[in-house]
Design an enzyme around this catalytic site. Sequence first.
Site, PDB file in Angstrom:
ATOM      1  N   GLU A  36       1.066   6.070   7.380  1.00 17.37           N
ATOM      2  CA  GLU A  36       2.501   6.290   7.120  1.00 17.37           C
ATOM      3  C   GLU A  36       3.063   7.272   8.064  1.00 17.37           C
ATOM      4  O   GLU A  36       4.095   7.417   8.571  1.00 17.37           O
ATOM      5  CB  GLU A  36       2.758   6.416   5.774  1.00 17.37           C
ATOM      6  CG  GLU A  36       1.908   5.233   4.924  1.00 17.37           C
ATOM      7  CD  GLU A  36       2.368   3.729   5.392  1.00 17.37           C
ATOM      8  OE1 GLU A  36       3.549   3.765   5.848  1.00 17.37           O
ATOM      9  OE2 GLU A  36       1.655   3.103   4.899  1.00 17.37           O
TER      10      GLU A  36
ATOM     11  N   GLY B 212       0.697  -1.240  -0.012  1.00 22.39           N
ATOM     12  CA  GLY B 212       0.112  -0.054   0.089  1.00 22.39           C
ATOM     13  C   GLY B 212       0.816   1.282  -0.022  1.00 22.39           C
ATOM     14  O   GLY B 212       0.520   2.381  -0.801  1.00 22.39           O
ATOM     15  N   ALA B 213       1.620   1.276   0.777  1.00 25.11           N
ATOM     16  CA  ALA B 213       2.577   2.477   1.014  1.00 25.11           C
ATOM     17  C   ALA B 213       3.637   2.224   1.825  1.00 25.11           C
ATOM     18  O   ALA B 213       3.834   1.351   2.635  1.00 25.11           O
ATOM     19  CB  ALA B 213       1.827   3.614   1.579  1.00 25.11           C
ATOM     20  N   MET B 214       4.831   3.192   2.073  1.00 26.92           N
ATOM     21  CA  MET B 214       5.835   3.047   2.936  1.00 26.92           C
ATOM     22  C   MET B 214       6.244   3.997   3.477  1.00 26.92           C
ATOM     23  O   MET B 214       6.477   5.347   3.084  1.00 26.92           O
ATOM     24  CB  MET B 214       7.116   2.315   1.945  1.00 26.92           C
ATOM     25  CG  MET B 214       8.377   2.223   2.868  1.00 26.92           C
ATOM     26  SD  MET B 214       7.894   0.696   3.931  1.00 26.92           S
ATOM     27  CE  MET B 214       9.327   1.192   5.275  1.00 26.92           C
ATOM     28  N   GLU B 215       6.720   3.716   4.953  1.00 29.15           N
ATOM     29  CA  GLU B 215       6.948   5.083   5.779  1.00 29.15           C
ATOM     30  C   GLU B 215       8.450   5.495   5.695  1.00 29.15           C
ATOM     31  O   GLU B 215       8.656   6.163   6.873  1.00 29.15           O
ATOM     32  CB  GLU B 215       6.526   4.751   7.162  1.00 29.15           C
ATOM     33  CG  GLU B 215       7.242   3.394   7.775  1.00 29.15           C
ATOM     34  CD  GLU B 215       6.919   2.051   7.914  1.00 29.15           C
ATOM     35  OE1 GLU B 215       6.197   1.876   6.863  1.00 29.15           O
ATOM     36  OE2 GLU B 215       7.216   1.350   8.536  1.00 29.15           O
ATOM     37  N   ASN B 216       9.024   5.479   4.791  1.00 27.67           N
ATOM     38  CA  ASN B 216      10.360   6.027   4.732  1.00 27.67           C
ATOM     39  C   ASN B 216      10.332   7.675   5.488  1.00 27.67           C
ATOM     40  O   ASN B 216       9.521   8.219   5.287  1.00 27.67           O
ATOM     41  CB  ASN B 216      10.890   6.120   3.238  1.00 27.67           C
ATOM     42  CG  ASN B 216      10.532   5.005   2.490  1.00 27.67           C
ATOM     43  OD1 ASN B 216      11.078   3.834   2.763  1.00 27.67           O
ATOM     44  ND2 ASN B 216       9.726   5.262   1.540  1.00 27.67           N
TER      45      ASN B 216
END
Length: 881
Positions: free
Chosen positions: A305, A268-272
């Site tokens: 995120e 879904g998404a990535m919290e970098n």
Amino acid sequence: MRTEDAPLIRLEDYRPSDWLIDTVDLDVSLHPQKTRVRTLLALRPNPEGQPGAPLKLDGDELVLKSLAIDGKPLDASAYTVTPQALTIPSPPSHDFTLTIETELDPSANTKLMGLYRSSKVYCTQCEADGFRRITYFLDRPDVMSVYTVRLEAAKAEVPVLLSNGNLVAAAELPGGDRHFAVWHDPHPKPAYLFALVGGALDHVRQDYVTADGHKVELAVYVEPGKAERAGWALDSLVRCMRWDEQVFGRNYDLDVFNVVAVSDFNMGAMENKGLNIFNDKYVLADPQTATDGDYASIEAIIAHEYFHNWTGNRITCRDWFQLCLKEGLTVFRDQEFSADERSRPVKRIADVRTLRSTQFSEDAGPLAHPVRPRAYKEINNFYTPTVYEKGAEVIRMLKVLIGDDAFKRGMDLYFERCDGTAATIEEFLACFAETSGQNIDHFARWYEQAGTPTIVASGRYDAAAKRYTLDLAQSTPPTPGQAEKLPVVLPITLGLVGAKGDLPLKTASNAYAGDGLVVLDQSSLSVTFDDVAEAPIPSLMRGFSAPARLDLDLSDADLLRLFSADSDSFNRWQSLQSVATRALVTAGKPGADADVLTATAGKLGEALQAFLKSDALSDPAFAAQVLRLPAPADIAREIGGDVDPDAIFAAHRKLSGAIGKALLGELPGLRGALASSGAYRPDAASAGRRALRNELLGLAALAAPAEAADLCEEQFAAGDNLTDRLAALAAMTLIPGERREALIARFAEAYAGEPLVLDKWLMAQALIAEAGTLERVKTLMQHPAFSLGNPNRVRALIGGFAANLTQFNRADGAGYDFVADIVVALDKTNPQVASRLLGSFKSWRMLEPGRKRLAQEALSTVARLPNLSRDVADIAERALA
Ligand code: PHE
Ligand code: ZN
């Protein structure tokens, strides 16, 4: 690599790294096929590690170009290198620097892990272990470093260069064709939070000042031409940042916060850190191309995120066994945010539906595992509903058990004590033990024990003594590797409902914690309530207070009473679900007598009619949830064994159709009253009206197909928003015939060139519960809008088909063979997407013998193949074990 050869990684084998990396200087020169990465690592022996240990860095498909220690090229005899590892057997015994040059081909990276290109955008995905596809590294979350990243690229091809942290320098290079940017992130972080992005991107931006006075530039980057669709994501970001300040006291900690949407993304998404990268499905929204559901998910995932900045980034995980430390907690936080932004009861109902359909089914099958697994072969297979959704339920129970105040102080203590560290579940729980003064060792069993507990409850009223006794017992079925189960701590929120509402609760029981909370922490328990003036109806597990099944034998009449009289919205909703479930479980068994359905349809139809007449319009979003019956897959899970999907589906259709017929009279008036005037707005109230209106359309499609087809065509033609137009299509898919095919064709024409909308079109067709669907899906694979290379397309069409209860589970096994073949084909390019798809087989053991054998054969065929990825081999092996 065959999974049998893959090492089993165990929690109990954890030991600290022998080496630490204090700083990382990356210099990346972007090129479509030949990207150069120069990495300078400042290494230091870990005082907690073994002195004099060799240095072994992780790699994955890497090509080493050069290597130097303290600036001096390293002699070939001083190290060994493979694509998977770089080992220096006798490194210096003191601090030193290591310079590593690697060369990457981002265009050839179809796994979408490490550095890859999506459309023309360079981007990275490093969680869980993708950083080792960029450079050799100690790729484990307890090695935290300060990163400085210099990016260089051709200016025309890559005008935007982003990385974590703050921008510290940017300029053109001599000649003017190339430029660079330098980003510095002052917060030490594990490699999985590293990110870079390069490409021609549009953006929307906004200034933000944190509660503690820090100015932040927020921006959302999207493909050129799509900036008008980025506004909702930016708006959601601002709202969730404020919320985290107000509710959790958390402020943002960098000068910039960037979100980038890419069209090829495994998850879904990535919290970098400071640079969240999203699947564009969870960023892009406008009324014409996103539904109400999309607006809600974008808001939730943007928040998720962002919330990771504290729960995941500032405090990260010591090792991957602690994954739920960041994921369960962050899901809990995003659920609370959405509950506050929208309707809390409706959000809870939606979350429980998801929990039951995804997590309960996982817990009931061969892939069941504890919230904190003890061992894994492939960590990417543990980003599961158990870690995420059940992990969030565990936090929610903790809050109920120790109370809001101790919970809040526990969170504050956790933020203060563990900030900047890579923490464990034990450290997290210790904070709450301290602030509550309670011993929570027993509660911690939720992290270790897999499986969904069943609570068996029954009540007795003694009219003479005015006493009500509630007998409670719990048990948890065996799961792989855990044959014997122990009692867990189950918070049971309850009320006793009398003729005029909730009766006062008086009891001397130790299990009663006040505020309508009974704690069942042993195998069984009786609680006696005194001074109960009349025979009550028990309303148990209000708000769904534990991730458990409740077995409470209430009559239909009592359940219908709860539907109208319970003060708890969740249980009002649950009561009708329970009536429907019981009837469908009976009627869904092969050869069952369908009469029970007629009786139930009568009762439900009457109750719903009254409800729609009286208070449906006061909360349409809730009413839409009430109208939606449990899905056939929920009934299959309830039946649990010897499942015949066709029988369940037939019963479900019959009940839905009968209820629809009972409500047909209300339909025109209600649909009229719910119609919106004016331009589309995505707020929860407007979305609720559309949800109810479209739920009614779905029932009409089953009850009066010809009339409903007219409505679908009208609604499609008149619709000014995707929500209504897609609902028209979905309802029409229930009505076989030429009109359906015509609407399907019109939809595709209307949205040609809109891949995310066409995903919904693909999925709507993949979900048609008819024998022709497999052929339809195969044909759609040839459609220009489809591509096996894009995860969203695969999930929509193939994933949609695998979620089609009757067609994936065709009696001839063709559904299994089709999905298995695609898994095998996909495994060669994108193992993560392939293994998730193979997870569709997770409920095969509950099927009747014929289908069970066919599913097992399909799985075994996959499992036997040579050269499977570790991802797919691991799922196949565990599914068959
Ligand atoms: N950590 C991400 C999230 O939950 C999910 C993710 C996992 C994304 C692995 C990519 C790879 O927010
Ligand atoms: Zn997450």
